[in-house]
Write a protein that holds these residues in place. Sequence first.
Motif, PDB file in Angstrom:
ATOM      1  N   SER B  71      41.274  53.328  35.143  1.00  0.00           N
ATOM      2  CA  SER B  71      40.086  52.807  35.520  1.00  0.00           C
ATOM      3  C   SER B  71      39.667  53.935  36.686  1.00  0.00           C
ATOM      4  N   ALA B  72      38.633  54.097  36.808  1.00  0.00           N
ATOM      5  CA  ALA B  72      38.134  55.107  37.829  1.00  0.00           C
ATOM      6  C   ALA B  72      37.743  54.266  39.113  1.00  0.00           C
ATOM      7  N   SER B  73      38.119  52.985  39.097  1.00  0.00           N
ATOM      8  CA  SER B  73      37.806  52.372  40.288  1.00  0.00           C
ATOM      9  C   SER B  73      38.405  52.659  41.742  1.00  0.00           C
ATOM     10  N   ASP B  74      39.363  53.501  41.686  1.00  0.00           N
ATOM     11  CA  ASP B  74      39.831  54.018  42.787  1.00  0.00           C
ATOM     12  C   ASP B  74      38.868  54.928  43.613  1.00  0.00           C
ATOM     13  N   MET B  75      38.061  55.445  42.574  1.00  0.00           N
ATOM     14  CA  MET B  75      37.140  56.416  43.305  1.00  0.00           C
ATOM     15  C   MET B  75      35.715  55.478  44.021  1.00  0.00           C
TER      16      MET B  75
END
Lengths: 194, 893
Positions: B71-75
């Motif tokens: 997931s790229a949600s940490d961006m």
Amino acid sequence: MLEPSDTAQGDVTQLLEELRDSPDLMDHILPLIYDDLRQVARCQQARMGASPTLQTTELVHEAFIKLRQASGQPIHNRLHLKRLSYLAIRQLIVDHARGKLAAKRGAGQTPEQLEDDLVADPNSHDESSVLQINEALERLEQASPELAEVVIARFFGGYTADEIAEMLDISVRTVQRHWERARAWMLMDMQENG
Amino acid sequence: MVSRAGRPRGGRLTPHRRRLLDRLFDQALEREGDARDAYVKACRERAPRLGFWLERLLAAGAEPDSVIDRSASDMVGDALAERTDLFPRTLVRGTRMGPWRILARIGAGGMGEVYHAERADGAFQMQVAIKLIRSRRENLARLLQSERELLARLNHPGIARLIDGGLAEDDRPYLVMEWVDGRTLGEWIHGSDVRPSACLSVFTQVCEAVAFAHRSLVVHGDIKPANVAVGRDGQAKLLDFGVAQLLDASTDARMPSAMTPSFSAPEQLKGEPVSTASDIFSLGAVLRWMLRESCGDEDTEGGNRLRSIWSGFRRLNDLESIITQATAESPDQRYPTVNALLQDIERLQDDRPVESRRTSLATRFGFWVRRHRMTALFGGLGLLTLVGGVSGLVWQARVVAQERDVARHEADVTLAVKDRLIVLFREVSQLSGNDELSARELLDETAVAAEAWLQNDPETLLEIRMALAEILISLDDWASAESLLTRSLEDIEGPNASELRSSPALRAKLVHNLALVRHRQGKVEDGFELADEAVRLVESFPGDHPERLSNSLQTRGRLKRLRGDWTGAVEDLQRARSLAQQASTGPRPMLAWAESNLAATYIMGGKFHEAVRHMEAAEALWLSLGRGESPDAMSNLQNLAVVLDRLGRSDEATARFQRIIELRRERLGESGALAAAMSQFARLLLVRGELDRAEDLLVEARDMMARFVGEGTPDYASTLIGYGELALARGQPLSSDQAFASAEQIFVQTVGESHPYTLLARVGSATARALSEDVAQLRAVHDELSGLIEALRASGPVAQGFLAQALCERAVVGQKLDSEGAGQDADECLSIRQSLSLGGWRLHEAEALSSLLRGDRQGLIEALSTLDDEMAAEHPRLRWLQREAECCADQNI
């Protein structure tokens, strides 16, 4: 077990449109969560290894809830809001990635030479892969919006299959199937257009 | 297994093919292992192109780990941080911003950072809060500039004042606000001694502040507990007043935090501009917050816990219903004004039934009222007063009856309007059933009813609105009047204008009343243009319309005065007055206003005798109209008291002062104007030797001034002048000097080095130091006074009175030093005071001095005996003169 009905599809399209129609939606919610965001950011700095990223996502979705709640929308649309929030997050991340990439290129440096303020997580994505994924996603959206949505929820929103199932009001199994299919499509797409 | 040899190309994937492929893929996925392989093979045989893609798909799907799985949600964190400029540059201690020095950062929020700062040049002690605005909107700086003045005039103890503003180095605007030593409401409510009565009391204070501002057409836009500070003295103050509306609607800065329940009205969140109704919503939300704490989870209705302080409170239901109404979804459903909300709170506290559950007449009859047209609700006034106000229309009919055809037609309309209005009032009263309506409620409901009932008669509706607007103006409710007037103007100028056979007379009245509103709002140029148009319109009517013309000329005259055109102002006002007399006989408010206006202008020009004549005439008129207690009459009375004092008619002045102080306190409560009256009266009293009484007044005045107008303002400084004079009268040179010096500092900062007020303060200081007998000190004072005298001469006719004072003082010092020019000084002082028609002790003091210095013993004795009556026996000046007279007598023998 039901396939996503036409109404659900309509929902998704509507959501996407809503987002497109309000480009400054982000501008509206950001200040709502500004203070809390700083909290989170401080945590992030303090505990480098931990990943309070879901907190951030939650924050954004919370903000949407508050926004909608205040404008009188009934509570059972909370999930609707959750959906809207990860759609917005996508926009946010993609914009951010584009910006960063442009900045890096503009600065004439190779990506590795620039550091973030916050320590970069070695497992995190870099900007160009995010953009690539996004492009593929756009194409998937054209063809199969309900598949695309699962991707967005998972990839951008970081939600689990259970959560996605609840949000979209479909079974977990369907979510997994959608994911499998979507993933294949996108990977193939990226290979084609890589 | 994918066979690579001889694989046909897939061809383009059209949408149609895609759908097919999708289905195939689906099918393939349903199968496992061999079954799947077989299926794929079959596809490739039957539909080679699709088969090709199918294989590709399956291959891609088989890839174990790819970018897409993480997931790229940490961006998001980064993205948001970037977007919201999360770690802006902070100002450090010691940074200078204009005349202020930063002490510490005390907070940061969506709008910007807030710093604690103090006065940098040490001129006087002052602590402030400086808010650095985050938005880089270009015209914000400009907006702030023009709106600052309006906001700076919001003088109320419940509003943290906006003191200053500017641009920081990086072009970010900053605002300087009053520093409130206390806690935010959020902290306060957790205090140990907080009880329901205290909560309601604080809430009431906040509402009063908001109501005050709304009357001046300023909304807050971001009322929430974090924006309310409760000082150590228990006074609640609203912070950030009006700042919200300075920022563009599309800017992010107005919005609250998501983690606390929203205090913003729904329409606000949608991006609509702030309004009084949204403030009312926020007030309701604050009250709700006072009642309950949110549990932190997504709150569902009623899911929050009642704060423990409220357990046992008997009227929770009523409180809830007040909250419900205030926070109604649609602005129309809420309280129409803050005062209405306040009244219900009061009813709660007084143990009376609340009104909030009663639906308004408009709702009851389904009339649709647009939010921004609602009129404001004030305190209750007797219905009789209202009828008295309407009698103005009756008078108009009388006047108009004497005029020609055109006028007569208008007379019919006017009479019709009056009748209609009375009919409306009666209807509305009856509709309200057994509920007693206050005069203001009647006005409000009538305005609403008129809109609906006169839909098909736009002309009459316009007249009715005008009449209501005029009544509102006379009740000092400019906000409501403005909304009625601007709407009427829209109607007259709008697309349906041709349908309205709107008479030029109506337009003239409309434009004129708007000019009054603009005047009140301080928008002098706008007001002047409107007033000018009104005059020109009336002048263009066929026939004579003395009353209308007089009215318009008065407004224009006042605006001319504000623009500095004194001559033009007197011209207009004199003409207005004679026109008003021309109009029919009988007492009329018009003439009283005309007299007052003319008088005020004369005062400014230093023509006190003329001024008094007109003020006394006005006073008599107000009384005969039964309006001796109206705001206009009060201003007149206050001015009259001051001028009578100047003229030496001390007893008359005393009577007036006492009356005005009593009236103001009773009718309008505490205010800057009351403080000014008390301070002026105190200065009269101390000449007569009533020092203790004077001191009491000054103490109270100073405190009130500080609360309503603010320390560091010229008005506050004028109370300090009073202190200085008091100390002088007590023979306390040190305290006197200190007081004058403090006043001087404030004047320097506000009106400048060479302003007459500043010079006056310096004269006071010098006078205090002249009480000494030390020759060196006296010489120094003498020189100082010389400098001040030159400066005062240069200030022109406006500073004549101060010049005379300085000359008198220099004469006194000159006598002590036995210097040459003393006699000349005394003579000049006398002649100035005579020319200004000053009387009483001022005149006789000068006469005495002059006689003394000329060696005219007879003259001196005469002057002293008169002075004896006017000044207290212990007054230092009198005593000194008497001593000098004795010496003089001795010498002569």
